[in-house]
Design an enzyme around this catalytic site. Sequence first.
Site, PDB file in Angstrom:
ATOM      1  N   ASP A  32     -36.753   2.939  26.659  1.00 47.94           N
ATOM      2  CA  ASP A  32     -37.370   2.983  26.674  1.00 47.94           C
ATOM      3  C   ASP A  32     -39.066   3.604  26.899  1.00 47.94           C
ATOM      4  O   ASP A  32     -39.274   4.144  26.018  1.00 47.94           O
ATOM      5  CB  ASP A  32     -36.182   3.821  27.778  1.00 47.94           C
ATOM      6  CG  ASP A  32     -35.049   3.424  28.347  1.00 47.94           C
ATOM      7  OD1 ASP A  32     -35.240   3.190  28.357  1.00 47.94           O
ATOM      8  OD2 ASP A  32     -35.050   4.393  28.089  1.00 47.94           O
ATOM      9  N   ASP A  78     -37.208   1.410  19.322  1.00 46.95           N
ATOM     10  CA  ASP A  78     -36.979   2.525  20.846  1.00 46.95           C
ATOM     11  C   ASP A  78     -36.732   1.480  22.413  1.00 46.95           C
ATOM     12  O   ASP A  78     -38.032   0.615  22.115  1.00 46.95           O
ATOM     13  CB  ASP A  78     -37.971   4.011  21.198  1.00 46.95           C
ATOM     14  CG  ASP A  78     -37.506   4.505  22.171  1.00 46.95           C
ATOM     15  OD1 ASP A  78     -36.633   5.296  22.578  1.00 46.95           O
ATOM     16  OD2 ASP A  78     -38.131   5.068  23.196  1.00 46.95           O
TER      17      ASP A  78
END
Length: 189
Positions: free
Chosen positions: A21, A19
């Site tokens: 952020d 991922d």
Amino acid sequence: MSSAIATAPSGAHRWLILDRDGVINHDRENYIRSPADWQPVDGALDALARLHRAGFGLTVATNQSGIGRGYFDVPTLDAIHARMCAAITASGGQVAAIAYCPHCPDAGCDCRKPAPGLLLRLMTECGFAPGDALMIGDAERDLDAARAAGVAALVVGERATELAHAFGVPGFADLAAAADWLLEDHWPC
């Protein structure tokens, strides 16, 4: 949507789907709207470089509803990702591909995590199987997407302990700590 950035390390047999952020860079309440907003999490760039040098293929799967909400456009997202990839490369790492979902949460698409579409797209584009992959996320949606795609997962960040317990996956304070664990030949697949 996705964009190929570079090639994987030759002979990569273990792939990380990260991922963005909260894992690679600091998350912002009002979105990362420009390249200047992108700031790496302490230790993340070095962690990615160490993992890349150890032969891990690095990919990124990220929800980017800021596009659907009109906060920024695809060329701006491309510029943000160019800054991220340049920083990772300068540290000694290399991202093989980035897949992103530009849709708002209520769009009903098959790519927005917790749906598995982004992960499946990366596996197809980079040519690896679920058993060769590990999702590293910081939220339930990342872990749900991994589960739906048949991919092992671990969690990092402020909620790591809580989510690790709830999902039965390893949890770490940050990507640097997760990299230390992976480089000790732990592989949860």
